[in-house]
Motif scaffolding. Structure first.
Motif, PDB file in Angstrom:
ATOM      1  N   ARG A   1       0.830  -1.202   0.000  1.00 16.17           N
ATOM      2  CA  ARG A   1       0.000   0.000   0.000  1.00 16.17           C
ATOM      3  C   ARG A   1       0.871   1.262   0.000  1.00 16.17           C
ATOM      4  O   ARG A   1       0.574   2.239  -0.698  1.00 16.17           O
ATOM      5  CB  ARG A   1      -0.943   0.008   1.205  1.00 16.17           C
ATOM      6  N   GLU A   2       1.930   1.236   0.793  1.00 17.72           N
ATOM      7  CA  GLU A   2       2.845   2.380   0.818  1.00 17.72           C
ATOM      8  C   GLU A   2       3.462   2.602  -0.561  1.00 17.72           C
ATOM      9  O   GLU A   2       3.623   3.749  -1.018  1.00 17.72           O
ATOM     10  CB  GLU A   2       3.948   2.159   1.854  1.00 17.72           C
ATOM     11  N   ALA A   3       3.784   1.520  -1.235  1.00 22.04           N
ATOM     12  CA  ALA A   3       4.358   1.634  -2.576  1.00 22.04           C
ATOM     13  C   ALA A   3       3.408   2.363  -3.520  1.00 22.04           C
ATOM     14  O   ALA A   3       3.842   3.138  -4.391  1.00 22.04           O
ATOM     15  CB  ALA A   3       4.696   0.241  -3.125  1.00 22.04           C
ATOM     16  N   MET A   4       2.095   2.131  -3.359  1.00 21.42           N
ATOM     17  CA  MET A   4       1.120   2.796  -4.225  1.00 21.42           C
ATOM     18  C   MET A   4       1.140   4.313  -4.026  1.00 21.42           C
ATOM     19  O   MET A   4       0.917   5.077  -4.973  1.00 21.42           O
ATOM     20  CB  MET A   4      -0.292   2.257  -3.948  1.00 21.42           C
TER      21      MET A   4
ATOM     22  N   TYR B   1       3.670   6.112  -3.602  1.00 25.35           N
ATOM     23  CA  TYR B   1       4.773   6.633  -4.399  1.00 25.35           C
ATOM     24  C   TYR B   1       4.579   6.380  -5.892  1.00 25.35           C
ATOM     25  O   TYR B   1       5.099   7.122  -6.738  1.00 25.35           O
ATOM     26  CB  TYR B   1       6.098   5.990  -3.942  1.00 25.35           C
ATOM     27  N   ALA B   2       3.852   5.340  -6.244  1.00 22.77           N
ATOM     28  CA  ALA B   2       3.721   4.950  -7.654  1.00 22.77           C
ATOM     29  C   ALA B   2       2.765   5.846  -8.423  1.00 22.77           C
ATOM     30  O   ALA B   2       2.949   6.082  -9.625  1.00 22.77           O
ATOM     31  CB  ALA B   2       3.260   3.494  -7.740  1.00 22.77           C
ATOM     32  N   VAL B   3       1.712   6.351  -7.764  1.00 25.64           N
ATOM     33  CA  VAL B   3       0.687   7.124  -8.478  1.00 25.64           C
ATOM     34  C   VAL B   3       1.248   8.457  -8.962  1.00 25.64           C
ATOM     35  O   VAL B   3       1.927   9.170  -8.218  1.00 25.64           O
ATOM     36  CB  VAL B   3      -0.538   7.362  -7.570  1.00 25.64           C
ATOM     37  N   ASP B   4       0.944   8.785 -10.176  1.00 22.18           N
ATOM     38  CA  ASP B   4       1.304  10.083 -10.760  1.00 22.18           C
ATOM     39  C   ASP B   4       0.085  11.008 -10.610  1.00 22.18           C
ATOM     40  O   ASP B   4      -0.774  11.072 -11.491  1.00 22.18           O
ATOM     41  CB  ASP B   4       1.696   9.911 -12.227  1.00 22.18           C
ATOM     42  N   LYS B   5       0.011  11.713  -9.488  1.00 24.04           N
ATOM     43  CA  LYS B   5      -1.145  12.573  -9.228  1.00 24.04           C
ATOM     44  C   LYS B   5      -1.193  13.746 -10.201  1.00 24.04           C
ATOM     45  O   LYS B   5      -2.272  14.238 -10.539  1.00 24.04           O
ATOM     46  CB  LYS B   5      -1.114  13.078  -7.786  1.00 24.04           C
TER      47      LYS B   5
ATOM     48  N   GLY C   1       4.883  11.626  -8.277  1.00 24.57           N
ATOM     49  CA  GLY C   1       5.226  10.347  -7.684  1.00 24.57           C
ATOM     50  C   GLY C   1       6.717  10.062  -7.719  1.00 24.57           C
ATOM     51  O   GLY C   1       7.527  10.882  -8.163  1.00 24.57           O
ATOM     52  N   ASP C   2       7.066   8.881  -7.233  1.00 17.59           N
ATOM     53  CA  ASP C   2       8.467   8.438  -7.192  1.00 17.59           C
ATOM     54  C   ASP C   2       8.479   6.952  -7.519  1.00 17.59           C
ATOM     55  O   ASP C   2       8.507   6.097  -6.634  1.00 17.59           O
ATOM     56  CB  ASP C   2       9.044   8.701  -5.798  1.00 17.59           C
ATOM     57  N   PRO C   3       8.450   6.605  -8.831  1.00 17.53           N
ATOM     58  CA  PRO C   3       8.358   5.187  -9.212  1.00 17.53           C
ATOM     59  C   PRO C   3       9.547   4.356  -8.739  1.00 17.53           C
ATOM     60  O   PRO C   3       9.391   3.163  -8.450  1.00 17.53           O
ATOM     61  CB  PRO C   3       8.264   5.222 -10.732  1.00 17.53           C
ATOM     62  N   ALA C   4      10.721   4.981  -8.632  1.00 22.17           N
ATOM     63  CA  ALA C   4      11.891   4.221  -8.158  1.00 22.17           C
ATOM     64  C   ALA C   4      11.687   3.782  -6.710  1.00 22.17           C
ATOM     65  O   ALA C   4      11.986   2.626  -6.345  1.00 22.17           O
ATOM     66  CB  ALA C   4      13.154   5.080  -8.276  1.00 22.17           C
ATOM     67  N   LYS C   5      11.171   4.670  -5.880  1.00 23.46           N
ATOM     68  CA  LYS C   5      10.886   4.329  -4.480  1.00 23.46           C
ATOM     69  C   LYS C   5       9.791   3.273  -4.412  1.00 23.46           C
ATOM     70  O   LYS C   5       9.852   2.336  -3.593  1.00 23.46           O
ATOM     71  CB  LYS C   5      10.455   5.583  -3.725  1.00 23.46           C
ATOM     72  N   ALA C   6       8.790   3.384  -5.277  1.00 26.01           N
ATOM     73  CA  ALA C   6       7.716   2.390  -5.304  1.00 26.01           C
ATOM     74  C   ALA C   6       8.259   1.010  -5.647  1.00 26.01           C
ATOM     75  O   ALA C   6       7.900   0.006  -5.019  1.00 26.01           O
ATOM     76  CB  ALA C   6       6.651   2.808  -6.309  1.00 26.01           C
ATOM     77  N   LYS C   7       9.137   0.938  -6.645  1.00 27.77           N
ATOM     78  CA  LYS C   7       9.746  -0.343  -7.014  1.00 27.77           C
ATOM     79  C   LYS C   7      10.545  -0.934  -5.864  1.00 27.77           C
ATOM     80  O   LYS C   7      10.514  -2.146  -5.607  1.00 27.77           O
ATOM     81  CB  LYS C   7      10.662  -0.152  -8.232  1.00 27.77           C
ATOM     82  N   GLU C   8      11.257  -0.078  -5.169  1.00 30.46           N
ATOM     83  CA  GLU C   8      12.062  -0.519  -4.024  1.00 30.46           C
ATOM     84  C   GLU C   8      11.189  -1.145  -2.949  1.00 30.46           C
ATOM     85  O   GLU C   8      11.512  -2.207  -2.391  1.00 30.46           O
ATOM     86  CB  GLU C   8      12.822   0.692  -3.483  1.00 30.46           C
ATOM     87  N   LEU C   9      10.059  -0.502  -2.656  1.00 27.64           N
ATOM     88  CA  LEU C   9       9.147  -1.015  -1.628  1.00 27.64           C
ATOM     89  C   LEU C   9       8.511  -2.330  -2.071  1.00 27.64           C
ATOM     90  O   LEU C   9       8.352  -3.260  -1.267  1.00 27.64           O
ATOM     91  CB  LEU C   9       8.066   0.026  -1.323  1.00 27.64           C
ATOM     92  N   LEU C  10       8.121  -2.414  -3.334  1.00 27.57           N
ATOM     93  CA  LEU C  10       7.520  -3.650  -3.841  1.00 27.57           C
ATOM     94  C   LEU C  10       8.522  -4.807  -3.821  1.00 27.57           C
ATOM     95  O   LEU C  10       8.164  -5.952  -3.488  1.00 27.57           O
ATOM     96  CB  LEU C  10       6.991  -3.430  -5.257  1.00 27.57           C
ATOM     97  N   LYS C  11       9.764  -4.510  -4.148  1.00 36.88           N
ATOM     98  CA  LYS C  11      10.794  -5.556  -4.128  1.00 36.88           C
ATOM     99  C   LYS C  11      11.010  -6.055  -2.710  1.00 36.88           C
ATOM    100  O   LYS C  11      11.114  -7.273  -2.464  1.00 36.88           O
ATOM    101  CB  LYS C  11      12.094  -5.008  -4.703  1.00 36.88           C
TER     102      LYS C  11
END
Length: 582
Positions: A347-350, A352-356, A395-405
């Protein structure tokens, strides 16, 4: 739920709004509630009053695409209709100031002499009625009439209204209203001008609760059950002359309304006429042209998408466009009840992933939409949303990827249901999440069935869009409805569309609800907003404004911040009554 924010203007509207503003170099607003500067000409009348002070008299016409859901004060829980009903037809114990912007959130006495007196640690509230209050037939308004309408709100045949009386009053278990002659012991009327409410727990903001139509008077002698909807008995400045459902409502002056008892309502027009069943584009065109009697009209529902290019580039017309904040937050709900969103890290990754920023662009750009950075809207957060996560609007897709990994959830595939009109926004979300490796499958649902689909636990998707508006400026009308796990129902789930069940949150909700000091409670709601953001049950996306056109002969018009930006009918009127041809 009738107070629930109906998500968004259609995708076509937002595109048209962006197009209409595209000729201006300074249309961009500071992004993401981050406080950046910038002029927003498309929202030039935000917080302002159009047309100066009205003159007395004339006919003001409201052009509408729809009838009212309910005018019966026991059943009225649609925000714009609460504005119309409580400003024109009936009065409540307490109301809101008739002022644009932040001032409109201030409580003032209405039928009562003050904002009520708490005792017994905030479990008992006493109100005294003003002297000289009368109904449309000249009879006196009595405390017992307010008690009676509160009791009516429990009747199974009078559904749809606010349920705060059931939430707050003591001894209401199993109560089915007064139509069979049974009354509530927890509402007492020791004399004609005194009403006392006994609550099951302290309610610090009970004064604000009594702004709701539930706390308007209905004399028992006027009871007509469900038929009362067609002819509420007036305690306000106007009374119903005629009401042809789905076609026309005509209000004329209530000659027994005494302005000396009413500091809020100005009652400028002699008559209000609501013409229903019109097409939105037709309404906009008539008000844009503003010819003849149409110069003295306002519109009920939002300006249509195809009308924006006819309005925004033209200063003389654009100055007749209101754009007050609706005071509602729209969210991307994550289904916390099952994988993958039962994992807080996902959920936290989301977040960062969303491009508001892309979602706002798909919603017409910053002209009428801005990025949300927390759940509580600005009106409930001291005028400005908090921003606890400090995530860039894109958003911050790199941070989102990190959290998902870290969560072992790379390569996710999720389902996403939206109302058909929100497909453009859904695609912006889909593209934003794709940057983080999340595949989104969009399912569009007919608007009439949308809330049934996402509110049924057997059909709830992984993600959905919905919004929430407060009933009055208190976190108690927002966070418990949206994030208290005890509100979740198998069918008809209304606010908690993320299915968030968190013991610490529920415990804190109960603790704040027990606070007797409203200032302390308000700060506690803001702190809880930040705490829930850290658990990410949903992603706050955007805040919207309400675009409403008024005719060139309209004066005193502004969008009221409490009633989702609807025109405040307490003060609107005409520049020249003779031109209304009424």
């Amino acid at each position: 739920m009738t107070k629930r924010h109906q998500l968004a203007l259609a995708t076509a509207l937002v595109a048209a709004l962006a197009l209409g503003a595209s000729g201006c170099s300074d249309t961009k607003k500071g992004s993401a509630g981050g406080g950046a500067g910038g002029v927003n000409p498309a929202a030039a009348n935000d917080g302002l009053t159009i047309g100066g002070t009205p003159a007395k008299g004339g006919t003001l016409t409201v052009l509408s695409n729809q009838d009212f859901a309910h005018l019966d004060p026991a059943r009225n829980w649609v925000m714009p209709t609460m504005d119309f009903g409580t400003r024109l037809l009936y009065r409540t114990l307490v109301t809101f100031k008739a002022e644009p912007g932040k001032g409109g959130s201030e409580l003032v006495p209405d039928l009562a002499t003050d904002l009520g007196t708490p005792s017994n640690g905030g479990r008992t509230w006493t109100f005294t009625l003003k002297e000289g209050l009368k109904y449309e037939d000249g009879t006196a308004i009595k405390a017992a009439d307010i008690k009676y309408n509160v009791e009516r709100s429990f009747a199974p045949d009078l559904t749809g209204g606010p349920d705060y009386a059931a939430q707050y009053l003591a001894g209401t278990e199993g109560y089915k209203g007064p139509l069979q002659g049974k009354h509530l012991d927890s509402v007492k009327t020791p004399d004609d001008r005194t009403i006392v409410f006994e609550l099951k727990r302290p309610v610090a903001e009970f004064s604000a609760t009594t702004t709701l139509p539930t706390f308007a008077p209905v004399p028992q002698a006027q009871e007509k059950g469900p038929l009362y909807d067609a002819r509420p008995f007036s305690s306000g400045p106007y009374k119903i002359e005629s009401y042809d459902r789905d076609k026309k409502l005509v209000l004329v002056r209530n000659e027994h309304w005494d302005p000396k008892t009413d500091s809020v309502r100005k009652a400028y027009p002699d008559k209000f006429v609501v013409v229903m069943g019109l097409k939105g584009g037709q309404i906009d065109d008539r008000i844009i042209a503003g010819e003849g009697a149409d110069a003295s009209t306002v519109e009920w529902a939002n300006m249509r998408p195809e009308s924006a290019p006819k309005v925004l580039p033209k200063p003389e017309i654009k100055k007749r466009l209101l754009a007050e904040s609706q005071g509602c937050t729209t969210m991307l709900n994550l289904n916390n009840s099952r994988a993958p969103f039962n994992d807080p890290k996902v959920r936290e990754a989301m977040q960062y992933a969303v491009d508001k920023e892309a979602v706002v662009t798909a919603g017409g750009g910053p002209a009428l939409t801005e990025v949300a950075t927390s759940y509580l809207p600005p009106a409930l957060a001291g005028g400005k949303q908090s921003d606890p996560l400090k995530i860039a609007p894109a958003g911050d897709p790199a941070k989102a990827k990190e959290l998902l990994k870290a969560a072992g959830k790379e390569g996710l595939k999720v389902t996403f249901s939206v109302s058909t009109g929100d497909k453009g926004r859904a695609e912006a979300i889909q593209q934003g999440l794709a940057r983080a490796g999340v595949e989104v499958v969009i399912d569009t649902v007919d608007p009439g069935a949308y809330y049934d689909v996402i509110g049924d636990l057997s059909t709830t998707p992984d993600m959905s869009l919905s919004g929430w508006c407060p009933d009055y400026p208190s976190g108690s009308t927002w966070l418990p409805f949206v994030f208290d796990g005890r509100t979740i129902k198998p069918k008809g789930n209304q606010g908690n569309n993320s299915q968030f069940r968190d013991d610490a949150t529920m415990k804190r909700i109960d603790e704040i609800n027990a606070m007797a000091d409203a200032k302390e409670a308000n700060q506690a709601w803001r702190d809880l907003d930040v705490a829930i953001m850290a658990k990410s049950p949903s992603v706050p996306l955007f805040l919207e404004r309400k675009p409403l056109l008024v005719g060139p002969n309209i004066a005193g018009a502004f969008g009221h911040p409490v009633w989702v930006g609807q025109i405040d009918y307490a003060t609107v009127g005409l520049k020249d009554p003779a031109k209304s041809q009424g």
